[in-house]
Structure formats: structure tokens, C-alpha cells
Design an enzyme around this catalytic site. Sequence first.
Site, mmCIF file in Angstrom:
data_model
loop_
_atom_site.group_PDB
_atom_site.id
_atom_site.type_symbol
_atom_site.label_atom_id
_atom_site.label_comp_id
_atom_site.label_asym_id
_atom_site.label_seq_id
_atom_site.Cartn_x
_atom_site.Cartn_y
_atom_site.Cartn_z
ATOM 1 N N CYS A 1 -61.729 -44.222 -93.132
ATOM 2 C CA CYS A 1 -61.115 -43.170 -93.954
ATOM 3 C C CYS A 1 -62.111 -42.027 -94.184
ATOM 4 O O CYS A 1 -63.302 -42.267 -94.388
ATOM 5 C CB CYS A 1 -60.655 -43.742 -95.295
ATOM 6 S SG CYS A 1 -59.437 -45.046 -95.107
ATOM 7 N N CYS B 1 -66.614 -50.935 -92.295
ATOM 8 C CA CYS B 1 -65.148 -50.978 -92.218
ATOM 9 C C CYS B 1 -64.709 -50.215 -90.984
ATOM 10 O O CYS B 1 -65.242 -49.149 -90.679
ATOM 11 C CB CYS B 1 -64.524 -50.367 -93.465
ATOM 12 S SG CYS B 1 -62.714 -50.448 -93.457
ATOM 13 N N CYS C 1 -66.209 -46.237 -106.938
ATOM 14 C CA CYS C 1 -65.475 -46.426 -105.676
ATOM 15 C C CYS C 1 -66.015 -45.533 -104.587
ATOM 16 O O CYS C 1 -66.245 -44.354 -104.811
ATOM 17 C CB CYS C 1 -64.028 -45.997 -105.832
ATOM 18 S SG CYS C 1 -63.115 -47.014 -106.903
ATOM 19 N N CYS D 1 -64.361 -41.991 -97.482
ATOM 20 C CA CYS D 1 -65.006 -43.243 -97.892
ATOM 21 C C CYS D 1 -66.332 -43.425 -97.166
ATOM 22 O O CYS D 1 -66.383 -43.361 -95.932
ATOM 23 C CB CYS D 1 -64.071 -44.412 -97.593
ATOM 24 S SG CYS D 1 -64.836 -46.018 -97.857
ATOM 25 N N CYS E 1 -65.739 -56.508 -108.613
ATOM 26 C CA CYS E 1 -65.265 -55.842 -107.403
ATOM 27 C C CYS E 1 -66.074 -56.414 -106.233
ATOM 28 O O CYS E 1 -67.304 -56.401 -106.249
ATOM 29 C CB CYS E 1 -65.500 -54.340 -107.570
ATOM 30 S SG CYS E 1 -65.092 -53.383 -106.126
HETATM 31 N N1 SAH Z 1 -60.261 -51.093 -97.821
HETATM 32 C C1 SAH Z 1 -59.531 -51.267 -99.016
HETATM 33 C C2 SAH Z 1 -60.360 -51.708 -100.189
HETATM 34 C C3 SAH Z 1 -61.703 -51.090 -100.346
HETATM 35 S S1 SAH Z 1 -61.722 -49.383 -100.773
HETATM 36 C C4 SAH Z 1 -58.728 -50.028 -99.331
HETATM 37 O O1 SAH Z 1 -58.946 -48.997 -98.711
HETATM 38 O O2 SAH Z 1 -57.882 -50.116 -100.211
HETATM 39 C C5 SAH Z 1 -61.253 -49.453 -102.483
HETATM 40 C C6 SAH Z 1 -60.683 -48.156 -103.041
HETATM 41 O O3 SAH Z 1 -61.700 -47.154 -103.126
HETATM 42 C C7 SAH Z 1 -59.586 -47.582 -102.159
HETATM 43 O O4 SAH Z 1 -58.469 -47.194 -102.895
HETATM 44 C C8 SAH Z 1 -60.272 -46.376 -101.570
HETATM 45 O O5 SAH Z 1 -59.339 -45.427 -101.196
HETATM 46 C C9 SAH Z 1 -61.167 -45.921 -102.680
HETATM 47 N N2 SAH Z 1 -62.235 -45.033 -102.243
HETATM 48 C C10 SAH Z 1 -62.944 -45.111 -101.101
HETATM 49 N N3 SAH Z 1 -63.849 -44.119 -101.042
HETATM 50 C C11 SAH Z 1 -63.726 -43.413 -102.197
HETATM 51 C C12 SAH Z 1 -64.397 -42.284 -102.727
HETATM 52 N N4 SAH Z 1 -65.397 -41.701 -102.079
HETATM 53 N N5 SAH Z 1 -64.008 -41.829 -103.929
HETATM 54 C C13 SAH Z 1 -63.017 -42.443 -104.610
HETATM 55 N N6 SAH Z 1 -62.348 -43.514 -104.153
HETATM 56 C C14 SAH Z 1 -62.693 -43.988 -102.958
HETATM 57 FE FE1 SF4 Z 2 -62.189 -49.017 -95.175
HETATM 58 FE FE2 SF4 Z 2 -63.064 -47.314 -97.002
HETATM 59 FE FE3 SF4 Z 2 -60.732 -46.881 -95.814
HETATM 60 FE FE4 SF4 Z 2 -60.964 -48.892 -97.577
HETATM 61 S S1 SF4 Z 2 -61.156 -46.705 -98.022
HETATM 62 S S2 SF4 Z 2 -59.984 -48.944 -95.556
HETATM 63 S S3 SF4 Z 2 -63.096 -49.515 -97.162
HETATM 64 S S4 SF4 Z 2 -62.737 -46.897 -94.799
#
Ligand code: SAH
Ligand code: SF4
Length: 385
Positions: free
Chosen positions: A117, A113, A346, A120, A106
Site C-alpha cells: 500500500c 508485506c 499505525c 504504509c 497490536c
Molecule cells: N495488513 C493489514 C493489517 C496491518 S495495517 C491491513 O492493511 O489492514 C493496519 C492498519 O494501519 C491498516 O488499516 C492500514 O491501512 C493502516 N496504516 C498503514 N499505514 C498507515 C499510515 N502510514 N498511517 C495511518 N494508518 C496506516
Molecule cells: Fe500490508 Fe501495510 Fe497494506 Fe496492511 S496497509 S496490507 S501492512 S502494505
Amino acid sequence: MNTPVNLLDFDLDGLAAFCEGLGEKRFRATQLFRWIHQRGAADFDQMSDLAKSLRDKLAGRAMVAGLPIISQHESKDGTIKWLFDVGGGNAVEAVFIPEDDRGTLCISSQAGCAVGCRFCSTGHQGFSRNLTTGEIVAQLWFAEHFLRKHLGTGERVISNVVMMGMGEPLQNYDRLVPALRTMLHDHGYGLSRRRVTVSTSGVVPMIERLARDCPVALAVSLHAPMDELRSHLVPLNRKYPIDELLRTCTGYLASAPRDFITFEYCMLDGVNDAPEHAQALIALVRRHGAEGLRCKFNLIPFNPFPQSGLVRSPLPRVLAFGKLLNDAGIVTTVRKTRGDDIDAACGQLAGDVQDRTRVRERMARQRTVVLHPARAPAPTRKAHS
Ligand code: SAH
Ligand code: SF4
């Protein structure tokens, strides 16, 4: 004298163009590319069958620059997490996840970023900068060759790459694509398109470009079936709402190496995990594509971190949610949490690097510590001198 060029920044065409600039033929670039990516070489003197004239030209002009390692942690389940220093007090992470039939790495695409979100920790950290192609590739270059030594094998260890580390890969498109090409090329890592996955929060125009430029497996982080809720969780949804995103996913399938899109869905207690949300997802998927959008769902139990204010859905609710989707004919899996004991799951990747001041302090401390004395990583930043 100019700063040496980092050869990890080039895909094979880029390296051929660079070598051509030195008056060298393409097959020389191929040799060089194979030494770097297939054999993990960083020192031009080591590249014994490379013409001495080319080695002389490369000296001082080029280097193979990996990323300095701040830390390496190995979980009880074999997962290994590396924290790489990308300068300016920023760090990014890569995680190796071994399974019986595959080895997945990964990888991160950005320091921080900008999407932000809610659930995240990278999103909470804010955006620092895009990684260069060389910095993206360096994570694979290092991990693959470290693991071969670590596991005592000459065989390829990493069979799958997922762009699911820190950052939104499609907001760093121009650096991402050459990195993907290096991963895919037979003279590079030779990975199958089906085994390289770009995960995105839904940058619609870049999904369309990826379909044309470098179609690989696509994972889309959906997290909600309704625009209002999705915009709250994934602010980018205000720009590219759900229907537009799903139309683009349907279009992507025409060039995708797999005949489905993976939807990731982070299960948040009391937020997006009710049976009504599952029903709305089923209706949404059925509305798209000729006979419904071909897709799979991957339910990710939320990995909590301080200040998120969110809670992981209880497992029975996750399973019930998955059953509703499966019963409606949508293949749904629940993601196993790996590397929990080392915060490699993740969204936890930046769990302890949210505060850059703390990162700097940690870096200063950790540079002086050998974390795994028995298997300290090989030196990674090696310029030819
Ligand atoms: N930015 C991209 C890729 C990186 S995040 C994206 O958002 O897809 C990779 C995955 O981890 C995404 O599906 C995201 O939603 C998930 N993710 C992020 N924070 C998380 C958390 N705290 N618990 C579980 N999944 C999470
Ligand atoms: Fe960015 Fe995290 Fe959202 Fe992926 S899940 S787009 S890394 S803020």
C-alpha cells in the site's frame, strides 16, 4: 538429533496431537498448554504438576521459544513498543496500548508485506517472509507475561488483540488461524472473539474461509470509495475490487461475533478526504446488504514517513468527513494517535526498519545495550536443556 519443536506453534488440538505422539493423554496437553500460556512458563522443570515422565519426554524434543527482543520503548502515554528479532536481518513489532477499560496488543503477522500500500511503511519495505504461528503467538505470550510482572499484577493485562501490526494476516492464513485459536481458547488466553480483530486489506477468499474456520471481529482497510483510487492506494484492489469485497463483508456478518464490520480509512490530504469521497462511501455502504451494510468507520489520520510523498489530512477536514458519515447514520470515530513519541502509531511500525541493512546494524548495536535497565525484559528464548 532433530531440532526441538517450538510448542508455541501449536493450538491446543495441535499440542494434544503432539502429546499423543509421545503416548500422552489429552489432559496432559491441556496442563502443558495452561503452563505455557496462562502462566508464561518456558522451562519444563518449572511445571511442577506435570508428570515427570512427560517432562522427560519433552526434554530435548520440545521447547518454548519466544522471540529475542531488540528494543523496548515506553511512551509517555503508557504505550509500549517492542521490536522483535525474527532472524535473517528481519524485525517485527508489537505495541501495547493501555486504556481505562482495556489493554490492547497490536501484533504483526509477517516480516514486511507483499500488498504494497502506498501509505504504509511496511508496504514500502517489501515482503520478507511469513511469521510462524509460534512467532505470532510469541508476541502475545511475551507481552502478557512481561506486563503482569511490569505492572505487578497476577490478573490478565491484555484483553484485546488486533492483527494490525506489520503484514497482511490473511496472506499468512494457515499460521494465523492456530494463533487465533490459542488466543481464544479458555485454556490459552481466553480472549473473547469480539475482542480479537483481524485487519485486512481485503483478501476476499480468506475472509470467506475465516468466517468458517475461526470467525473473529473483522476490520477492513478500505481507504477509498472508488476502484480506481483504491487500486492506486491498495494494489490488491485490482484483484478483489470494492463491490466484491463489500459483498464478502456482508456475508461475513452471518458468522461474525460482532454485528458490524469496521472499515479503516486512512485520511490522506487531497487524495481521499474530500466531501465527495464521504458521499461516495455513504452511497457504497447503502448499496450493500439488505438495508445497507452494517459497519462502523474508523478514520486514521495518516502517519507520515519519509518517501511516502503523502501528507496527513488537516484535523478539521477529518472531523468534517466524519460528521458527514455520522450524519448519514454511519457510526464513525477518529483514531487517537497513541505512542507518537515512540513511533508506535499505525504504519509507523516499520518506520525505522525499512532498510534491512540498517536493521542488521541496529540489531548488532542494540543487542549489546540494555534499553530499560530497571525493567529489562525476562529472557525469552529458553530451550529446555
Ligand atoms: N495488513 C493489514 C493489517 C496491518 S495495517 C491491513 O492493511 O489492514 C493496519 C492498519 O494501519 C491498516 O488499516 C492500514 O491501512 C493502516 N496504516 C498503514 N499505514 C498507515 C499510515 N502510514 N498511517 C495511518 N494508518 C496506516
Ligand atoms: Fe500490508 Fe501495510 Fe497494506 Fe496492511 S496497509 S496490507 S501492512 S502494505
